[in-house]
Design an enzyme around this catalytic site. Structure first.
Site, PDB file in Angstrom:
ATOM      1  N   HIS A  41       2.359  -2.928   3.513  1.00 25.71           N
ATOM      2  CA  HIS A  41       2.709  -2.413   2.178  1.00 25.71           C
ATOM      3  C   HIS A  41       3.069  -0.921   2.253  1.00 25.71           C
ATOM      4  O   HIS A  41       4.011  -0.470   1.608  1.00 25.71           O
ATOM      5  CB  HIS A  41       1.526  -2.555   1.217  1.00 25.71           C
ATOM      6  CG  HIS A  41       1.115  -3.964   0.930  1.00 25.71           C
ATOM      7  ND1 HIS A  41      -0.027  -4.513   1.454  1.00 25.71           N
ATOM      8  CD2 HIS A  41       1.693  -4.929   0.177  1.00 25.71           C
ATOM      9  CE1 HIS A  41      -0.150  -5.757   1.014  1.00 25.71           C
ATOM     10  NE2 HIS A  41       0.886  -6.036   0.247  1.00 25.71           N
ATOM     11  N   ALA A  85      -1.038  -1.867   6.222  1.00 25.48           N
ATOM     12  CA  ALA A  85       0.047  -1.014   6.737  1.00 25.48           C
ATOM     13  C   ALA A  85       1.437  -1.563   6.394  1.00 25.48           C
ATOM     14  O   ALA A  85       2.400  -0.793   6.289  1.00 25.48           O
ATOM     15  CB  ALA A  85      -0.107  -0.850   8.244  1.00 25.48           C
ATOM     16  N   GLY A 139      -1.849  -5.676  -4.519  1.00 28.00           N
ATOM     17  CA  GLY A 139      -2.990  -4.905  -4.034  1.00 28.00           C
ATOM     18  C   GLY A 139      -3.520  -5.418  -2.716  1.00 28.00           C
ATOM     19  O   GLY A 139      -2.827  -6.138  -2.003  1.00 28.00           O
ATOM     20  N   SER A 185      -2.438  -9.892   3.933  1.00 26.10           N
ATOM     21  CA  SER A 185      -3.767  -9.800   3.307  1.00 26.10           C
ATOM     22  C   SER A 185      -4.636 -10.957   3.780  1.00 26.10           C
ATOM     23  O   SER A 185      -5.855 -10.842   3.868  1.00 26.10           O
ATOM     24  CB  SER A 185      -3.641  -9.864   1.790  1.00 26.10           C
ATOM     25  OG  SER A 185      -2.782  -8.859   1.355  1.00 26.10           O
TER      26      SER A 185
END
Ligand code: PAF
Length: 286
Positions: free
Chosen positions: A33, A31, A27, A188
């Site tokens: 992912h 961009a 999660g 992330s």
């Protein structure tokens, strides 16, 4: 798009779906992912994305607690690019019979020794946690293809070994690293950096690019290049974990007989550990 939280509902939703492509994630999507999902779409009738923050791959409870959980925003992004199924299970759903306090009793996949090198040397047990959860997800989703990003080059290597060694009938596709306009690899973790720190963070990619240019010269001394790159980054205020040139095929230290290389770097800036890598051939291809 269906958002599913249980193994039972997932198995029902996957019936008669045709060819399935799977993108596992934790999660907090960016961009990078979404590019993996786009790649997955080109190879299947149905794209399944999992969102599961896997406790088994974190070496500290503090890091695990800190990991951003952004399911609603993630689902909105995934729906907008035509994802078919999001699988977002709980810990108990992924580790049946166990919970956060008893996870140390789970059955684990033991990855090959390369898992204790590079990022695994300082993140003890990390890749065993990754291999275990990915094997579980593969069993639940039973995809035809699965997509992983090249940014986590060592992870990608270990997943390829997992599939080969445990006989999973799954094709692994590798998605290119997505970078911002300055060259910073999307992650992330970039979200923890200030704008000034983000601007400085591009030094890691710049240093690796510089190293590749030197490594492609004839009679290049790889050990010297690794050392110089480490010194450059240290002088710029980074705490370097490793800078190393490896065979892109085996991840073993580069030999004269290799043709395809990868330079991998891990370093900490402002308490945020970043990784990056660049694949290259001994000489430029053109
Ligand atoms: O790369 C990640 O996000 C994770 O390591 C993965 C593959 C989803 C397993 O938890």
């Amino acid at each position: 798009m269906q958002v599913i939280h249980t193994r039972l509902a997932l198995s029902a939703a996957l019936k008669a779906q045709g060819k399935i492509a799977f993108v596992p994630t934790m999660g907090n999507l960016h961009a990078g992912h979404l590019a993996l999902v786009q790649l997955a779409k080109q190879h299947a009738d149905c794209v399944v994305v999992s969102i599961f923050v896997n406790p088994l791959q974190f070496d500290s409870n503090q890091d695990l607690a800190k990991y951003p959980r952004t399911l609603e925003a993630d689902c909105a992004q995934l729906a907008s690019i035509g994802t078919n199924i999001v699988f977002a299970p709980s810990v108990v759903e992924m580790y049946p019979g166990l919970d956060d306090t008893s996870l140390n009793q789970t059955m684990m996949v033991t990855p090959p020794p390369i898992a204790d090198d590079l990022c695994g040397a300082t993140r003890l047990g990390h890749f065993a946690g990754v291999a275990t959860v990915v094997a579980k997800l593969f069993n639940l989703v039973q995809p035809d293809v699965a997509v992983f990003g090249k940014k986590d080059f060592q992870q990608l290597f270990i997943i390829r070994e997992l599939v080969k060694q445990l006989n999973f009938p799954i094709d692994i596709l590798a998605g290119d690293i997505v970078r911002d306009t300055n060259g910073l690899a999307l992650s992330s973790r970039n979200g923890h950096l200030t704008t000034a720190e983000k601007n400085q963070a591009i030094q890691l990619n710049q240093a690796l690019n510089q190293a590749v240019t030197c490594a492609q010269r004839s009679n290049a001394d790889f050990a010297k290049i690794e050392h110089q790159t480490t010194t450059t980054l240290s002088n710029q205020g980074w705490k370097v974990d490793y800078i190393t040139i490896r065979s892109a095929q085996t991840l073993a230290p580069a030999q004269d007989t290799d043709f395809q290389f990868v330079i991998l770097g891990a370093a900490t800036l402002a308490n945020i550990r970043l990784i990056d890598n660049i694949e290259f051939c001994a000489k430029p291809l053109n």
